[in-house]
Design a protein around this motif. Structure first.
Motif, short mmCIF file in Angstrom:
data_model
loop_
_atom_site.label_atom_id
_atom_site.label_comp_id
_atom_site.label_asym_id
_atom_site.label_seq_id
_atom_site.Cartn_x
_atom_site.Cartn_y
_atom_site.Cartn_z
N LEU A 1 0.83 -1.20 0.00
CA LEU A 1 0.00 0.00 0.00
C LEU A 1 0.87 1.26 0.00
N GLU A 2 1.90 1.27 0.83
CA GLU A 2 2.80 2.43 0.88
C GLU A 2 3.44 2.68 -0.47
N HIS A 3 3.85 1.61 -1.13
CA HIS A 3 4.49 1.76 -2.44
C HIS A 3 3.54 2.40 -3.45
N LEU A 4 2.30 1.96 -3.45
CA LEU A 4 1.33 2.52 -4.39
C LEU A 4 1.04 3.98 -4.11
N LEU A 5 0.86 4.31 -2.84
CA LEU A 5 0.42 5.66 -2.49
C LEU A 5 1.55 6.69 -2.48
N HIS A 6 2.79 6.22 -2.25
CA HIS A 6 3.87 7.19 -2.04
C HIS A 6 5.08 7.01 -2.96
N ASN A 7 5.25 5.84 -3.56
CA ASN A 7 6.46 5.59 -4.35
C ASN A 7 6.18 5.36 -5.83
N THR A 8 4.95 5.48 -6.24
CA THR A 8 4.58 5.22 -7.63
C THR A 8 4.21 6.54 -8.30
N PRO A 9 4.71 6.79 -9.52
CA PRO A 9 4.39 8.06 -10.18
C PRO A 9 2.90 8.20 -10.46
N ARG A 10 2.47 9.45 -10.61
CA ARG A 10 1.06 9.74 -10.87
C ARG A 10 0.92 10.69 -12.04
N ILE B 1 -6.87 -1.63 -2.42
CA ILE B 1 -6.95 -0.46 -1.54
C ILE B 1 -8.29 -0.44 -0.80
N ALA B 2 -9.36 -0.76 -1.53
CA ALA B 2 -10.68 -0.76 -0.91
C ALA B 2 -10.79 -1.84 0.17
N TYR B 3 -10.27 -3.02 -0.12
CA TYR B 3 -10.33 -4.12 0.85
C TYR B 3 -9.52 -3.78 2.10
N PHE B 4 -8.36 -3.17 1.90
CA PHE B 4 -7.52 -2.73 3.02
C PHE B 4 -8.33 -1.77 3.91
N GLY B 5 -9.01 -0.83 3.27
CA GLY B 5 -9.80 0.13 4.02
C GLY B 5 -10.97 -0.50 4.75
N ALA B 6 -11.66 -1.42 4.08
CA ALA B 6 -12.82 -2.06 4.70
C ALA B 6 -12.42 -2.85 5.94
N LEU B 7 -11.24 -3.45 5.92
CA LEU B 7 -10.77 -4.19 7.09
C LEU B 7 -10.30 -3.25 8.19
N GLU B 8 -9.76 -2.10 7.80
CA GLU B 8 -9.21 -1.17 8.80
C GLU B 8 -10.31 -0.53 9.62
N GLY B 9 -11.39 -0.10 8.97
CA GLY B 9 -12.50 0.52 9.68
C GLY B 9 -12.20 1.95 10.09
N GLY B 10 -13.24 2.67 10.46
CA GLY B 10 -13.09 4.02 10.97
C GLY B 10 -12.67 5.03 9.91
N TYR B 11 -12.02 6.12 10.37
CA TYR B 11 -11.63 7.18 9.46
C TYR B 11 -10.64 6.68 8.42
N GLY B 12 -9.73 5.82 8.84
CA GLY B 12 -8.78 5.27 7.88
C GLY B 12 -9.47 4.51 6.77
N ALA B 13 -10.55 3.83 7.11
CA ALA B 13 -11.32 3.11 6.10
C ALA B 13 -11.91 4.07 5.10
N GLN B 14 -12.51 5.14 5.57
CA GLN B 14 -13.14 6.10 4.67
C GLN B 14 -12.12 6.70 3.70
N ALA B 15 -10.94 7.00 4.21
CA ALA B 15 -9.91 7.59 3.36
C ALA B 15 -9.48 6.63 2.26
N LEU B 16 -9.24 5.37 2.61
CA LEU B 16 -8.79 4.40 1.63
C LEU B 16 -9.90 4.03 0.65
N LEU B 17 -11.12 3.90 1.14
CA LEU B 17 -12.23 3.60 0.24
C LEU B 17 -12.43 4.74 -0.76
N GLN B 18 -12.24 5.97 -0.31
CA GLN B 18 -12.36 7.10 -1.23
C GLN B 18 -11.24 7.08 -2.26
#
Length: 379
Positions: free
Chosen positions: A138-147, A174-191
């Protein structure tokens, strides 16, 4: 028998098509397991096996979130977890992606859902290897991959290039990670998962509703590649179902509505080009292309799932024709024939060669058809 009940049976019969036999499915599954080697093949296999053998663990069921913390003999997901275990055990310690050295930034993430499931259900809570591996991906996708300038995460690692394939590999993880995390972190990843679908649609969708295969980078593929459209529709479907079954579903009503529309854009546009025998062509709208059972199977699987999700059966006749074709196209050893070469995109699979991802598409199609029949039985 009362007239209304007779009418219900007639309507249900018209909307159903006999599925694949158990013997055929066992052979297809065996060929899938023995042939899947590339990162995206392993990830697609893990998803197909989950839907096929362990549907209670799939994102299409209300039981998806949270998954059970302890698996049983009857619900062990052994083949799915085996892919996760082997992937994590082979991952170099200094690699954030689940599989190192890939030209694609996206494909290794396709195994991420299986790794997250392995972490959630691990019997020894002191084991942290799965959690660290998934977090690193997840970190690699969000922070180390060009956009792209608009914020779309690149499918490729060495340059910004957007492939329709990305939608099946990255947003569902990313969505599955968020759904498992729950809470505010879940909303951010699902978005984020939703936003990546939106950004890719903005970049690849043509007015017809079909998606181009590849944009940006030092080369492009402007064709409406059948499998690419299948990847996009099926990936958005997985994000939609993850949103729908997560604890945060009420925060994403509008996003679910948009995803529903975007998926149906692709399937509706695709089936307008379906041939009389049920097939789609490798380039969906190019009559000079060739028949391709792979994309036909994948898009039919999406169509069955969406019909059950929306209670709209208008595209089911096309899916039934596709299923009938796929059934006829599986040989005695369980290989799906008449597929596109998944490594060249625009040539048929050569005689004696096979497409591992196509084997997964058959299981996805069967699982979706099974879910559709179950849905009909409840009406």
């Amino acid at each position: 028998m009362t007239p209304w009940f007779t009418g219900l049976l007639t309507a249900s019969s018209a909307l159903s098509q006999p599925g694949l036999s158990n013997n055929t499915l066992a052979s297809v599954r065996s060929r899938l397991l023995e042939s899947s080697q590339a990162s995206w093949e392993l990830g697609t296999a893990a998803q197909a096996l989950t839907e096929f053998s362990w549907p209670a663990l799939s994102i299409y069921e209300k039981t998806a979130f949270p998954p059970p913390t302890h698996l049983s003999a009857a619900l062990n997901a052994s083949d799915v977890l085996d892919i996760a275990v082997k992937t994590v055990s082979k991952k170099p310690a200094d690699s954030l992606p689940l599989i190192a050295g890939q030209g694609s930034a996206a494909d290794p993430a396709s195994i991420g859902v299986a790794v997250l499931l392995a972490n959630w259900t691990r019997p020894d809570l002191s084991v942290t290897s799965f959690s660290k591996a998934a977090s690193g991906q997840l970190e690699h996708l969000l922070h180390n991959t060009p956009r792209s300038a608009e914020g779309a995460i690149s499918h490729r690692q060495d340059e910004v290039q957007l492939w329709a394939d990305f939608i099946y590999m990255v947003p569902p993880f990313i969505a599955y990670f968020g759904a498992l995390e729950g809470g505010y972190g879940a909303q951010a990843l699902l978005q984020i998962a939703y936003d990546q679908c939106r950004l890719y649609r903005d970049a690849l969708r043509d007015p017809s509703g079909l998606w181009r295969h590849i944009a940006l980078g030092n080369w492009q593929d402007d064709s409406h590649w059948g499998t690419g459209n299948g990847w996009a529709a099926a990936g958005m479907l997985r994000v939609l179902e993850t949103l729908n079954h997560s604890s945060e579903a009420h925060h994403f009503v509008g996003q679910q509505g948009n995803l529903t529309k975007w998926i149906n854009e692709i399937t509706a546009a695709s089936w307008t080009y379906q041939k009389d025998n049920g097939t789609l062509y490798n380039v969906i709208d190019d009559p000079n292309s060739f028949p391709d059972t792979a994309s036909t199977a994948l898009l039919a699987s999406v169509t069955y799932r969406m019909a059950a999700f929306t209670n709209d059966s208008s595209q089911i006749p096309a899916a039934n024709k596709a299923l009938k074709l796929v059934k006829k196209s599986i040989d005695s050893d369980g290989w799906l024939q008449d597929t596109t070469n998944p490594y060249t995109f625009h040539t048929p699979t050569e005689p004696g060669s096979h497409s591992p991802e196509s084997q997964a598409f058959v299981l996805l199609l069967h699982s979706a058809h099974r879910a559709w029949i179950k849905f009909l039985s409840r009406k």
